[in-house]
Design an enzyme around this catalytic site. Sequence first.
Site, PDB file in Angstrom:
ATOM      1  N   ARG A  59      50.316  33.426  53.133  1.00  0.00           N
ATOM      2  CA  ARG A  59      50.201  34.437  53.560  1.00  0.00           C
ATOM      3  C   ARG A  59      49.810  35.638  53.327  1.00  0.00           C
ATOM      4  O   ARG A  59      48.655  36.451  53.866  1.00  0.00           O
ATOM      5  CB  ARG A  59      51.704  34.807  54.586  1.00  0.00           C
ATOM      6  CG  ARG A  59      51.892  34.048  55.823  1.00  0.00           C
ATOM      7  CD  ARG A  59      53.559  33.820  55.533  1.00  0.00           C
ATOM      8  NE  ARG A  59      53.857  32.988  54.570  1.00  0.00           N
ATOM      9  CZ  ARG A  59      53.862  31.902  54.459  1.00  0.00           C
ATOM     10  NH1 ARG A  59      53.754  30.999  55.424  1.00  0.00           N
ATOM     11  NH2 ARG A  59      54.226  30.930  53.191  1.00  0.00           N
ATOM     12  N   THR A  60      50.256  36.169  51.878  1.00  0.00           N
ATOM     13  CA  THR A  60      49.985  37.461  51.468  1.00  0.00           C
ATOM     14  C   THR A  60      48.497  37.349  50.943  1.00  0.00           C
ATOM     15  O   THR A  60      47.655  38.635  51.299  1.00  0.00           O
ATOM     16  CB  THR A  60      50.961  37.898  50.071  1.00  0.00           C
ATOM     17  OG1 THR A  60      52.261  37.644  50.855  1.00  0.00           O
ATOM     18  CG2 THR A  60      50.732  39.118  49.677  1.00  0.00           C
ATOM     19  N   LYS A  87      44.361  29.598  28.886  1.00  0.00           N
ATOM     20  CA  LYS A  87      44.059  29.279  27.255  1.00  0.00           C
ATOM     21  C   LYS A  87      44.563  30.435  26.586  1.00  0.00           C
ATOM     22  O   LYS A  87      44.366  30.633  25.365  1.00  0.00           O
ATOM     23  CB  LYS A  87      42.214  29.343  27.273  1.00  0.00           C
ATOM     24  CG  LYS A  87      41.555  28.325  27.984  1.00  0.00           C
ATOM     25  CD  LYS A  87      40.278  28.915  27.991  1.00  0.00           C
ATOM     26  CE  LYS A  87      39.394  27.976  28.902  1.00  0.00           C
ATOM     27  NZ  LYS A  87      38.296  28.677  29.187  1.00  0.00           N
ATOM     28  N   ARG A 109      49.823  39.651  42.566  1.00  0.00           N
ATOM     29  CA  ARG A 109      51.123  39.146  42.673  1.00  0.00           C
ATOM     30  C   ARG A 109      51.338  38.357  41.364  1.00  0.00           C
ATOM     31  O   ARG A 109      50.478  37.500  40.761  1.00  0.00           O
ATOM     32  CB  ARG A 109      51.080  37.773  43.763  1.00  0.00           C
ATOM     33  CG  ARG A 109      52.302  37.136  43.497  1.00  0.00           C
ATOM     34  CD  ARG A 109      52.780  36.052  44.869  1.00  0.00           C
ATOM     35  NE  ARG A 109      52.889  36.951  46.013  1.00  0.00           N
ATOM     36  CZ  ARG A 109      53.385  36.315  47.046  1.00  0.00           C
ATOM     37  NH1 ARG A 109      53.471  35.051  47.314  1.00  0.00           N
ATOM     38  NH2 ARG A 109      53.576  37.090  48.089  1.00  0.00           N
ATOM     39  N   HIS A 137      58.208  43.646  47.107  1.00  0.00           N
ATOM     40  CA  HIS A 137      57.135  43.052  47.865  1.00  0.00           C
ATOM     41  C   HIS A 137      56.869  44.026  49.023  1.00  0.00           C
ATOM     42  O   HIS A 137      56.905  43.854  50.009  1.00  0.00           O
ATOM     43  CB  HIS A 137      57.641  41.636  48.423  1.00  0.00           C
ATOM     44  CG  HIS A 137      56.506  41.197  48.978  1.00  0.00           C
ATOM     45  ND1 HIS A 137      55.225  41.414  49.240  1.00  0.00           N
ATOM     46  CD2 HIS A 137      56.233  39.680  49.412  1.00  0.00           C
ATOM     47  CE1 HIS A 137      54.350  40.523  49.844  1.00  0.00           C
ATOM     48  NE2 HIS A 137      55.081  39.316  49.948  1.00  0.00           N
TER      49      HIS A 137
HETATM   50  N1   CP Z   1      55.754  36.343  52.822  1.00  0.00           N
HETATM   51  C1   CP Z   1      55.160  35.868  51.634  1.00  0.00           C
HETATM   52  O1   CP Z   1      55.025  36.681  50.685  1.00  0.00           O
HETATM   53  O2   CP Z   1      54.543  34.528  52.147  1.00  0.00           O
HETATM   54  P1   CP Z   1      53.460  34.068  50.713  1.00  0.00           P
HETATM   55  O3   CP Z   1      54.298  33.524  49.548  1.00  0.00           O
HETATM   56  O4   CP Z   1      52.971  32.787  51.296  1.00  0.00           O
HETATM   57  O5   CP Z   1      52.482  34.821  50.723  1.00  0.00           O
END
Ligand code: CP
Length: 310
Positions: A59-60, A87, A109, A137
Amino acid sequence: MDNLSVEHLIGIKDLTRRDIELILDTATSFKEVINRPIKKVPTLRDITIANLFFENSTRTKLSFELAEKRLSADVVNFSASGSSVKKGETLVDTVNNILSMKVDMVVMRHASPGAAKFLSDRINAKVINAGDGTHEHPTQALLDAYTIREKLGTLEGKKVVIVGDILHSRVALSNILCLQKLGAEVMVCGPTTLIPKHIGKLGVLVSHNLRAALEWCDVANMLRIQLERQDVKFFPSLREYSMLFGLDKNMLDSLSKEIVVMHPGPINRGVEITSDVADSKQSVILQQVENGVAVRMAVIYLLAAKIDRQ
Ligand code: CP
């Protein structure tokens, strides 16, 4: 133009209530844009954004990429798997190499709490935290707040329970901070082993009884059990967890009022939530995903306004 009080989006902790409201109001304008036949504005034609994903995401990652493209930014994507990280290259070296290709903004991320802050202290580009380990998040919390505001009109005085694996959840911490800044009351609910011992210090209520928590709330945000972050067993079995803390249709229909059901995804159907609840009319799970694009457009747009574009 009204603007954010921060230079990067590292966590909800750093945002004022005014910052959050500015992001949500700006997202409303972008939601209108993405529902037009031509879902694009030329605003960020001169900006290049790198999406760096050192941890898995569906999603993100897609949502940020779409948001950037809807704003007409140039986009480069990087996944740790298949890269020179394997590496032995360090995070700073990886990012500096990407930045020397003239990147203005980095969406990252990473599995390590603090990674986004670490980066923002070392590079000359805007940084957006797309999830740093068990820490924060922020864009998930913003899109959750947007979705509740859209559904209930306001967050002020609303009661939100976050259910499940609070201990390993960056979504929980960002949601608690965001909801409280917007005037909502927050409760966390789950087995004792999955609730941090001192969480009461954040001003949240704590419950270990799902029915009581659901009777209290206007909104229930059901979290996934993060087995990938658990190196010891926190409960006897998923079946037992599901019996005590999973939300099924019988429970939902037996409540004295209609509540809103949320989930940040990915869902483990049949564990924290059954399919008939996930797909019910009380569920706003897909609205959350839709709103994520508009909210991320707003964050990117507002931070891009702070870039010196001479
Ligand atoms: N909600 C969320 O962060 O989903 P993903 O891990 O798929 O990005």
